[in-house]
Design a protein around this motif. Structure first.
Motif, short mmCIF file in Angstrom:
data_model
loop_
_atom_site.label_atom_id
_atom_site.label_comp_id
_atom_site.label_asym_id
_atom_site.label_seq_id
_atom_site.Cartn_x
_atom_site.Cartn_y
_atom_site.Cartn_z
N PRO A 475 0.96 -1.24 -0.09
CA PRO A 475 -0.25 -0.12 -0.47
C PRO A 475 0.80 0.92 -0.25
O PRO A 475 2.18 1.38 0.16
N GLY A 476 -0.17 1.93 -1.02
CA GLY A 476 1.43 2.97 -0.42
C GLY A 476 1.83 3.23 -2.23
O GLY A 476 2.68 4.40 -2.33
N ALA A 499 -1.76 6.03 -6.94
CA ALA A 499 -0.40 5.07 -6.03
C ALA A 499 -1.94 4.05 -5.97
O ALA A 499 -3.28 4.31 -5.97
N PHE A 500 -1.47 3.10 -5.07
CA PHE A 500 -2.15 1.87 -4.81
C PHE A 500 -2.83 1.93 -3.43
O PHE A 500 -1.63 2.12 -2.47
N GLU A 501 -3.56 1.59 -2.87
CA GLU A 501 -3.96 1.71 -1.51
C GLU A 501 -3.94 1.36 -0.87
O GLU A 501 -3.68 0.74 0.19
N GLU A 502 -4.75 0.74 -0.89
CA GLU A 502 -5.47 -1.08 -0.78
C GLU A 502 -5.94 -1.89 -1.17
O GLU A 502 -6.35 -1.38 -2.12
N ARG A 514 -8.06 -0.47 -4.62
CA ARG A 514 -8.47 0.88 -3.98
C ARG A 514 -7.15 2.39 -4.38
O ARG A 514 -6.39 1.70 -4.45
N LEU A 515 -7.34 2.67 -5.64
CA LEU A 515 -6.30 4.03 -6.27
C LEU A 515 -6.66 5.35 -5.78
O LEU A 515 -7.99 5.58 -5.37
N THR A 516 -5.63 5.93 -5.41
CA THR A 516 -5.91 7.01 -6.13
C THR A 516 -5.73 7.88 -7.43
O THR A 516 -4.29 7.89 -7.46
N ASP A 553 -10.05 11.96 -6.91
CA ASP A 553 -9.35 11.20 -7.34
C ASP A 553 -9.40 9.27 -6.86
O ASP A 553 -8.28 9.21 -6.92
N VAL A 554 -10.46 9.61 -6.36
CA VAL A 554 -11.07 7.80 -6.02
C VAL A 554 -11.18 6.90 -7.46
O VAL A 554 -12.07 7.11 -7.80
#
Length: 605
Positions: A475-476, A499-502, A514-516, A553-554
């Protein structure tokens, strides 16, 4: 632009005799009378009256406008007609293409017709006008010391005409001058029997072509044309040239020479890289010459432009290489074809658009253009020749309506055979699917639950790069989305950083990431790629939920496990990324763009 009504016989497809040229050039200066406008199609000439009557009767079983007349040579001609002068060319082509008349049939004005022998007197249909032809005495037969035969009313006396023997044919051939000998070679070449030089020398190549023409015309294949056969061959050539108005167009601005049917089309305008010839007299045919500087990439772009024209029906034959493109297509009301070749940094070619009902006529036109087309010198059409607005320059198709897909989305290669992964939304209700506008594709798997779809190209291709998957990114970590956010307006994929969040959805749903990242609708279906070049998932369309207003941005993606399950339905085993070492930016960009595909959905097959 230079238009040559008749040229030296040395060049293939450029021969129009002075007689034919006079016919063509006289049209603008004086309106012909009704009799001059009528034309006939001569289908056979025979030395004996009895046989001529038999052949006329044979043709009359299929056609209702069969006539027979004596000819100055003492032979007997069987003809069809009369036809309107503006229509006779189309009729001739249609009958030849359907093999309903001999291949050497040709158009004539009937000026040399003598006494009528068919139909028999008293049986002329009321709906057929009596032809206005010169009726004169047939050549007198050689006097013989035999009793005078009984003359039957309404019957023409048959002269004693003997077909030439090979020796006699060779003797009459020897009397031909150089231009007449070249004219025979041009006519043989025109009809596809000869591909040698136009030099008037009758060597083995010319003799073989003469024999081939004789065989195709139902004559003995001796390789030596008789006087009557030479007249039929040359007459057929002259008649076709006159009917279509074929003339050499030396298009100096574009550096192209081609023989065009100027009775059917006329020059319209320059709009680089095109030279337009519009339809003439309601012919339904238009022709466009292509001339531009470029390379293999430019040729590929031209292919995509031509494929998207509304006048170029989809679903026809498509051929594409780094140096040549060829396209054909036909629907109920459209018939299109195009060809272009890259040589020496120049792209030259032609397009033609017609109607299916004129297919027989236009097929002959296309043959002549294809055989006569020649790129001349190192000249291409100057983009500054005429002022173009930005839209014209961008599309390169001013005056031609471009067919647009109903949607463009992203996808990426998931097998070395060219299978593509994209979203179900991208291919919903499509009559046709293309990859990069150039390759037809079919739907292999459509998984509504995951929103994933797998496409297979109709023709084999070798992808520049294939996705290799991984699920080990933390993540991140930074990621890029490789896609077409502007839906094909740009010529190459765009890499959007995020960025890859989770792992999992907002509600913990499995199979998602989930990405930003700031994305656009066209990005949907694009690969989510980490710094090592591994594909983590595929970007899903934006979630539509009226009760939640998520940050701009989600974004969400299907993960590698979900993708593997869907690919399994298509019997595809996803490749795995072995290395976790970060790639140099230029390498990452090259691989990401190499695997990314523009997926287009069309509403017409």
């Amino acid at each position: 632009m230079i238009i040559s009504r008749f040229k030296s016989l040395v060049a293939p497809f450029r021969a129009i005799t002075a007689v034919t040229a006079a016919m063509v050039l006289s049209v603008p200066f004086a309106a012909p009378s009704a009799a001059q406008e009528r034309r006939w199609i001569q289908v056979e000439a025979l030395p004996g009256l009895a046989r001529a009557n038999e052949r006329a009767a044979d043709f009359a079983t299929e056609f209702g406008n069969v006539w027979g007349f004596g000819l100055p040579s003492g032979w007997y001609g069987v003809v069809l007609g009369p036809y309107d002068g503006a229509e006779v060319g189309s009729v001739l082509s249609a009958l030849k293409s359907g093999a309903r008349i001999p291949a050497d049939s040709y158009i004539t004005d009937g000026a040399e017709f003598r006494a009528q022998f068919w139909p028999p007197e008293g049986s002329v249909p009321e709906t057929v006008l009596q032809p206005e032809v010169a009726v004169g005495a047939l050549p007198d037969p050689v006097a013989e010391p035999v009793p005078e035969p009984e003359v039957i009313a309404g019957q023409v006396a048959e002269p004693a005409v003997i077909e030439e023997t090979p020796a006699e044919a060779r003797a009459s051939e020897a009397a031909l001058d150089l231009d007449q000998r070249k004219e025979l070679q041009v006519a043989l070449q025109w009809f596809g029997f000869y591909n040698g030089g136009i030099d008037g020398a009758f060597g083995p190549g010319t003799r073989n072509s003469m024999a081939a023409w004789q065989a195709a015309s139902g004559h003995e294949a001796s390789g030596i044309l008789t006087t009557a056969q030479r007249a039929a061959l040359v007459g057929a050539h002259q008649g076709e040239v006159a009917a279509f108005g074929f003339a050499l167009v030396e298009e100096q601005e574009s550096g192209i020479d081609a023989t065009l049917p100027l009775a059917l089309v006329e020059f319209d305008r320059y709009e680089p890289p095109f030279v337009h010839f519009r339809e003439k007299n309601g012919s339904g045919l238009s022709i466009v010459l292509i001339s531009q500087p470029g390379d293999a990439s430019s040729l590929g772009g031209l292919y995509e432009v031509i494929s998207s024209l509304t006048a170029m029906p989809a679903g026809g034959a498509r051929e594409r290489s780094d140096t040549e493109i060829r396209l054909t297509g036909q629907t109920g009301d459209q018939d299109g074809r195009a060809w272009a070749r890259l040589s020496g940094g120049l792209i030259k070619g032609w397009m033609a658009f017609g109607k299916p009902q004129n297919a027989g006529r236009d097929a002959r036109v296309f043959e002549v253009i294809d055989a006569s087309f020649r790129a001349v010198g190192d000249t291409a059409l100057d983009p500054g020749l005429v002022p173009l607005d930005e839209a014209a320059r961008r599309g390169l198709v001013a005056g031609l309506e471009v067919r647009q897909p109903i949607r463009n989305r992203s996808g990426f290669y998931v097998s070395k055979a060219g299978a593509v992964l994209t979203t179900v939304d991208a291919v919903k209700t499509c009559a046709r699917i293309t990859l990069d506008h150039a390759v037809e594709a079919k739907l292999m798997v459509e998984d509504a639950a995951s929103g994933l779809a797998v496409l297979q190209p109709v023709t084999a291709l070798a992808p520049p790069a294939v996705a290799e998957f991984s699920s080990g990114t933390r993540p991140g970590a930074g990621v890029v989305i490789a896609g077409y956010p502007y839906e094909g307006r740009l010529p190459a994929p765009v890499l959007t950083h995020g960025a890859f969040e989770e792992a999992g959805g907002l509600d913990g749903a499995a199979g998602m990431l989930r990405l930003t990242v700031a994305t656009r609708p066209g990005d949907a279906g694009g690969a989510v790629i980490d710094g090592s070049g591994a594909v983590l998932g595929m970007l899903l369309p934006e979630l539509r939920n009226s009760t939640r207003d998520l940050p701009a941005d989600v974004a969400f993606a299907a993960d590698a496990a979900q993708i593997a399950a869907v690919l399994g339905q298509a019997s595809i085993t996803p490749l795995e990324r072995a290395s976790t070492v970060a790639l140099p930016p230029e390498t990452l960009t090259r691989e990401a763009r190499g695997m990314t595909v523009l997926v287009s959905c069309w509403d017409q097959p």
